[in-house]
Design a protein around this motif. Structure first.
Motif, PDB file in Angstrom:
ATOM      1  N   ARG A   1       0.861  -1.169   0.235  1.00 54.43           N
ATOM      2  CA  ARG A   1      -0.067  -0.079   0.017  1.00 54.43           C
ATOM      3  C   ARG A   1       0.950   1.243   0.133  1.00 54.43           C
ATOM      4  O   ARG A   1       0.530   2.320  -0.700  1.00 54.43           O
ATOM      5  CB  ARG A   1      -0.882  -0.049   1.282  1.00 54.43           C
ATOM      6  CG  ARG A   1      -2.049  -1.387   1.312  1.00 54.43           C
ATOM      7  CD  ARG A   1      -2.823  -0.834   2.631  1.00 54.43           C
ATOM      8  NE  ARG A   1      -3.881  -1.899   2.624  1.00 54.43           N
ATOM      9  CZ  ARG A   1      -4.647  -2.253   3.583  1.00 54.43           C
ATOM     10  NH1 ARG A   1      -4.657  -1.270   4.566  1.00 54.43           N
ATOM     11  NH2 ARG A   1      -5.632  -3.075   3.499  1.00 54.43           N
ATOM     12  N   ARG A   2       2.106   1.279   0.847  1.00 49.92           N
ATOM     13  CA  ARG A   2       2.809   2.392   0.759  1.00 49.92           C
ATOM     14  C   ARG A   2       3.661   2.624  -0.610  1.00 49.92           C
ATOM     15  O   ARG A   2       3.417   3.867  -1.003  1.00 49.92           O
ATOM     16  CB  ARG A   2       4.066   2.272   1.909  1.00 49.92           C
ATOM     17  CG  ARG A   2       3.338   2.372   3.334  1.00 49.92           C
ATOM     18  CD  ARG A   2       4.683   2.177   4.116  1.00 49.92           C
ATOM     19  NE  ARG A   2       4.160   2.356   5.582  1.00 49.92           N
ATOM     20  CZ  ARG A   2       4.935   2.192   6.672  1.00 49.92           C
ATOM     21  NH1 ARG A   2       5.960   1.749   6.716  1.00 49.92           N
ATOM     22  NH2 ARG A   2       4.537   2.357   7.838  1.00 49.92           N
ATOM     23  N   ILE A   3       3.954   1.522  -1.516  1.00 50.83           N
ATOM     24  CA  ILE A   3       4.470   1.750  -2.722  1.00 50.83           C
ATOM     25  C   ILE A   3       3.350   2.519  -3.561  1.00 50.83           C
ATOM     26  O   ILE A   3       3.772   3.119  -4.308  1.00 50.83           O
ATOM     27  CB  ILE A   3       5.075   0.467  -3.090  1.00 50.83           C
ATOM     28  CG1 ILE A   3       6.275  -0.073  -2.386  1.00 50.83           C
ATOM     29  CG2 ILE A   3       5.397   0.691  -4.422  1.00 50.83           C
ATOM     30  CD1 ILE A   3       6.750  -1.284  -2.442  1.00 50.83           C
ATOM     31  N   GLY A   4       2.368   1.778  -3.447  1.00 51.13           N
ATOM     32  CA  GLY A   4       1.265   2.139  -4.345  1.00 51.13           C
ATOM     33  C   GLY A   4       0.804   3.745  -4.048  1.00 51.13           C
ATOM     34  O   GLY A   4       0.396   4.447  -4.967  1.00 51.13           O
ATOM     35  N   LEU A   5       0.908   3.998  -2.806  1.00 48.25           N
ATOM     36  CA  LEU A   5       0.738   5.382  -2.275  1.00 48.25           C
ATOM     37  C   LEU A   5       1.701   6.275  -2.920  1.00 48.25           C
ATOM     38  O   LEU A   5       1.386   7.530  -3.568  1.00 48.25           O
ATOM     39  CB  LEU A   5       0.442   5.551  -0.772  1.00 48.25           C
ATOM     40  CG  LEU A   5       0.125   7.029  -0.397  1.00 48.25           C
ATOM     41  CD1 LEU A   5      -1.052   7.521  -0.791  1.00 48.25           C
ATOM     42  CD2 LEU A   5       0.305   6.963   1.201  1.00 48.25           C
ATOM     43  N   ALA A   6       3.007   5.909  -2.952  1.00 50.46           N
ATOM     44  CA  ALA A   6       4.088   6.529  -3.256  1.00 50.46           C
ATOM     45  C   ALA A   6       3.943   6.807  -4.963  1.00 50.46           C
ATOM     46  O   ALA A   6       4.140   7.967  -5.534  1.00 50.46           O
ATOM     47  CB  ALA A   6       5.280   6.151  -2.913  1.00 50.46           C
ATOM     48  N   ILE A   7       3.548   5.864  -5.476  1.00 51.96           N
ATOM     49  CA  ILE A   7       3.392   5.940  -7.097  1.00 51.96           C
ATOM     50  C   ILE A   7       1.963   6.956  -7.343  1.00 51.96           C
ATOM     51  O   ILE A   7       2.524   7.839  -8.390  1.00 51.96           O
ATOM     52  CB  ILE A   7       3.336   4.448  -7.657  1.00 51.96           C
ATOM     53  CG1 ILE A   7       4.404   3.645  -7.497  1.00 51.96           C
ATOM     54  CG2 ILE A   7       2.822   4.534  -8.989  1.00 51.96           C
ATOM     55  CD1 ILE A   7       4.321   2.226  -7.863  1.00 51.96           C
ATOM     56  N   SER A   8       1.237   6.623  -6.721  1.00 49.16           N
ATOM     57  CA  SER A   8       0.053   7.603  -6.971  1.00 49.16           C
ATOM     58  C   SER A   8       0.499   8.951  -6.703  1.00 49.16           C
ATOM     59  O   SER A   8      -0.172   9.968  -7.518  1.00 49.16           O
ATOM     60  CB  SER A   8      -1.046   7.102  -6.048  1.00 49.16           C
ATOM     61  OG  SER A   8      -1.323   6.009  -6.112  1.00 49.16           O
ATOM     62  N   LEU A   9       1.156   9.357  -5.747  1.00 54.90           N
ATOM     63  CA  LEU A   9       1.613  10.642  -5.333  1.00 54.90           C
ATOM     64  C   LEU A   9       2.630  11.238  -6.288  1.00 54.90           C
ATOM     65  O   LEU A   9       2.295  12.515  -6.766  1.00 54.90           O
ATOM     66  CB  LEU A   9       2.299  10.745  -3.957  1.00 54.90           C
ATOM     67  CG  LEU A   9       1.324  10.475  -2.898  1.00 54.90           C
ATOM     68  CD1 LEU A   9       2.118  10.339  -1.458  1.00 54.90           C
ATOM     69  CD2 LEU A   9       0.263  11.654  -2.549  1.00 54.90           C
ATOM     70  N   ILE A  10       3.444  10.425  -6.976  1.00 57.68           N
ATOM     71  CA  ILE A  10       4.172  10.848  -7.929  1.00 57.68           C
ATOM     72  C   ILE A  10       3.520  11.299  -9.206  1.00 57.68           C
ATOM     73  O   ILE A  10       3.825  12.135  -9.796  1.00 57.68           O
ATOM     74  CB  ILE A  10       5.480   9.827  -8.124  1.00 57.68           C
ATOM     75  CG1 ILE A  10       6.354   9.678  -6.977  1.00 57.68           C
ATOM     76  CG2 ILE A  10       6.259  10.134  -9.463  1.00 57.68           C
ATOM     77  CD1 ILE A  10       7.292   8.344  -6.972  1.00 57.68           C
ATOM     78  N   ALA A  11       2.543  10.202  -9.370  1.00 62.71           N
ATOM     79  CA  ALA A  11       1.876  10.444 -10.633  1.00 62.71           C
ATOM     80  C   ALA A  11       1.102  11.879 -10.528  1.00 62.71           C
ATOM     81  O   ALA A  11       1.008  12.443 -11.561  1.00 62.71           O
ATOM     82  CB  ALA A  11       0.817   9.202 -10.827  1.00 62.71           C
ATOM     83  N   ILE A  12       0.455  11.965  -9.522  1.00 62.28           N
ATOM     84  CA  ILE A  12      -0.365  13.178  -9.096  1.00 62.28           C
ATOM     85  C   ILE A  12       0.602  14.403  -9.341  1.00 62.28           C
ATOM     86  O   ILE A  12       0.212  15.390  -9.933  1.00 62.28           O
ATOM     87  CB  ILE A  12      -1.020  13.296  -7.864  1.00 62.28           C
ATOM     88  CG1 ILE A  12      -2.024  12.172  -7.714  1.00 62.28           C
ATOM     89  CG2 ILE A  12      -1.599  14.581  -7.205  1.00 62.28           C
ATOM     90  CD1 ILE A  12      -2.801  11.807  -6.432  1.00 62.28           C
ATOM     91  N   ALA A  13       1.962  14.260  -8.811  1.00 62.18           N
ATOM     92  CA  ALA A  13       2.731  15.451  -8.760  1.00 62.18           C
ATOM     93  C   ALA A  13       3.138  15.722 -10.183  1.00 62.18           C
ATOM     94  O   ALA A  13       3.183  16.892 -10.679  1.00 62.18           O
ATOM     95  CB  ALA A  13       4.102  15.157  -7.963  1.00 62.18           C
ATOM     96  N   LEU A  14       3.368  14.607 -11.107  1.00 61.96           N
ATOM     97  CA  LEU A  14       3.817  14.709 -12.522  1.00 61.96           C
ATOM     98  C   LEU A  14       2.556  15.588 -13.287  1.00 61.96           C
ATOM     99  O   LEU A  14       2.703  16.186 -14.207  1.00 61.96           O
ATOM    100  CB  LEU A  14       3.959  13.556 -13.202  1.00 61.96           C
ATOM    101  CG  LEU A  14       5.184  12.820 -12.592  1.00 61.96           C
ATOM    102  CD1 LEU A  14       5.493  11.344 -13.178  1.00 61.96           C
ATOM    103  CD2 LEU A  14       6.581  13.763 -12.866  1.00 61.96           C
ATOM    104  N   VAL A  15       1.322  15.052 -13.152  1.00 59.95           N
ATOM    105  CA  VAL A  15       0.167  15.836 -13.550  1.00 59.95           C
ATOM    106  C   VAL A  15       0.242  17.232 -13.317  1.00 59.95           C
ATOM    107  O   VAL A  15      -0.078  17.755 -14.115  1.00 59.95           O
ATOM    108  CB  VAL A  15      -1.136  14.767 -13.189  1.00 59.95           C
ATOM    109  CG1 VAL A  15      -2.385  15.908 -13.715  1.00 59.95           C
ATOM    110  CG2 VAL A  15      -1.168  13.728 -13.725  1.00 59.95           C
ATOM    111  N   LEU A  16       0.189  17.557 -11.778  1.00 57.48           N
ATOM    112  CA  LEU A  16       0.345  18.915 -11.494  1.00 57.48           C
ATOM    113  C   LEU A  16       1.255  19.861 -12.196  1.00 57.48           C
ATOM    114  O   LEU A  16       1.108  21.251 -12.627  1.00 57.48           O
ATOM    115  CB  LEU A  16       0.521  19.070  -9.983  1.00 57.48           C
ATOM    116  CG  LEU A  16      -0.650  18.579  -9.217  1.00 57.48           C
ATOM    117  CD1 LEU A  16      -0.452  18.712  -7.824  1.00 57.48           C
ATOM    118  CD2 LEU A  16      -2.162  19.407  -9.476  1.00 57.48           C
ATOM    119  N   VAL A  17       2.518  19.060 -12.291  1.00 56.50           N
ATOM    120  CA  VAL A  17       3.695  19.796 -12.987  1.00 56.50           C
ATOM    121  C   VAL A  17       3.166  20.175 -14.788  1.00 56.50           C
ATOM    122  O   VAL A  17       3.650  21.279 -15.282  1.00 56.50           O
ATOM    123  CB  VAL A  17       5.126  19.219 -12.971  1.00 56.50           C
ATOM    124  CG1 VAL A  17       5.906  19.775 -13.932  1.00 56.50           C
ATOM    125  CG2 VAL A  17       5.234  19.158 -11.532  1.00 56.50           C
TER     126      VAL A  17
END
Length: 420
Positions: free
Chosen positions: A393-409
């Protein structure tokens, strides 16, 4: 005039009940007159008996008076008449006569039924069979009689926490004589029983944790028929509470070995008054092990003790590992309540194995330990899986956060491009 008469009648109606109350109280005081207390409340010890002290006595609360035991006429202010032999006055009771005096009421079932139908009436018959009773009959007036244990003029029910024979206070009461080296010198018996008992697991349960079912002196030695248990009966005394341990010991090889050597079963390993909290360290071949008091390296008993200790240690360690990994998962916010519940099976198995050691049989102990090991291993795996799920779950959450960050950028770059 009419108004005055009406007021007079109303006053009369109000004062009449009060007058009757005053009269009733006066009569009550007259009936309760006790010249014995009037005199003895002013005397020094040991003759001092105050009204407050006597009012706490169970006999006084049941309506008995000084005359019930001492005779005489407590309603008379004339000392000669109050202490008249014609009035049945006996005066001070000789120590040797105290059990018989108490038994004159307490051995009469018909009489005692008026006050407490549940109270036993065989105390005197039991007392005469005890060491105390036998020595008193032989002329030894130093031994305990009724008043030494129950007190005299402020005798309370055993259920009263202030009673000298309340379970919490029994050991202290016995120690008044049995811990007094000078008083017990002529009997040539130890006087360290109370000191040892104060360090025991039994005392801790009774006095510290408030468990009134925990053993005290009278639990093992009896009360009115107090007879110190002989070597052959110690195991029987212990087995009244520790039933399963006694059954296992009776079927073990130690039972016959101890009997042939004249050793008491339970006391040899656990002591008598100073019964310390049993731990796994008492088993096996370590520094604190009691098995090595008899067994030496190389004999069958020594080897069996080592194996039994190894089995207990394995299960205890397995439970500890499972508990630690489940605790880690809990702190991470994971749900492990079912695994926690299942772990109690391992704990129960360890408790059962610690009882089964009294069989001194490696196979029987293993029969309890092995299911516990299996349950602990299952719970440990459950903890591993839960932590793996947490990590996933932590890895999934980290990937999700990275993906969201990339989308925002990307959005920010796209907005800037549009603005240009």
């Amino acid at each position: 005039m009419v108004i005055l008469q009406n007021r007079t009648r109303r006053c009369a109606r109000l004062l009449l009940p009060a007058a009757f109350l005053v009269l009733a109280v006066s009569l009550g005081h007259a009936q309760a007159k006790n010249s014995c207390l009037d005199c003895h409340s002013t005397l020094p010890d040991p003759y001092l008996v105050s009204q407050e002290k006597f009012s706490q006595d169970i006999h006084a609360q049941k309506g008995l008076t000084c005359a019930s035991c001492h005779g005489g006429d407590p309603t008379s202010d004339d000392a000669d008449q109050a202490m008249s032999r014609k009035a049945g006055w006996k005066g001070g009771i000789d120590r040797k006569d105290i059990p018989k005096l108490c038994g004159s009421c307490h051995s009469d079932p018909a009489y005692m039924r008026r006050y407490d139908p549940t109270l036993r009436t065989d105390q005197l018959s039991q007392y005469v069979t005890s060491v105390h009773g036998k020595r008193l009959a032989a002329g030894d007036t130093k031994v305990a009689v009724c008043t030494d244990c129950h007190s005299v003029h402020d005798l309370r029910a055993p259920s009263d926490p202030r009673s000298t024979v309340n379970p919490v206070n029994v050991a202290t009461t016995c120690s008044r004589c049995h811990a007094d080296a000078a008083y017990m010198n002529s009997y040539k018996i130890p006087t360290n029983q109370f000191a040892d008992y104060s360090q025991s697991v039994h005392h801790d349960a009774l006095a510290v944790r408030g468990d009134l079912s925990a053993p005290t002196c009278t639990t093992c030695h009896g009360n009115h028929g107090a007879t110190p248990p002989g070597v052959a009966s110690v195991a029987n005394v212990c087995s009244t509470c520790h039933v399963f341990q006694a059954q296992l010991f009776d079927a073990s090889p130690h039972q016959a070995a101890f009997a042939s050597a004249g050793l008491p079963g339970c006391v040899t390993c656990h002591s008598n008054h100073k019964v310390v909290h049993p731990t796994d360290e008492l088993i096996g071949t370590g520094d604190k092990a009691i098995c090595t008091q008899c067994h030496t390296q190389g004999d069958a008993g020594y080897t069996a003790a080592a194996k039994i200790r190894e089995q207990l240690t394995q299960l205890a360690d397995a439970i500890d590992r499972a508990d630690q990994i489940l605790a880690t998962a809990e702190r991470s916010g994971m749900e492990v309540s079912q695994a926690r519940l299942d772990l109690t099976q391992s704990m129960d198995a360890l408790t059962k194995a610690r009882v089964t050691i009294h069989s001194f049989n490696v196979e029987k102990v293993a029969a309890d330990v092995n299911p516990g090991l299996a349950a602990a291993a299952k719970d440990y795996r459950a903890g591993q899986q839960t932590l793996a799920e947490r990590n996933y779950r932590r890895i999934g959450l980290a990937i999700s956060l990275i993906a969201i960050a990339l989308v925002l950028v990307g959005l920010q770059l796209y907005i800037k491009q549009i603005e240009r």
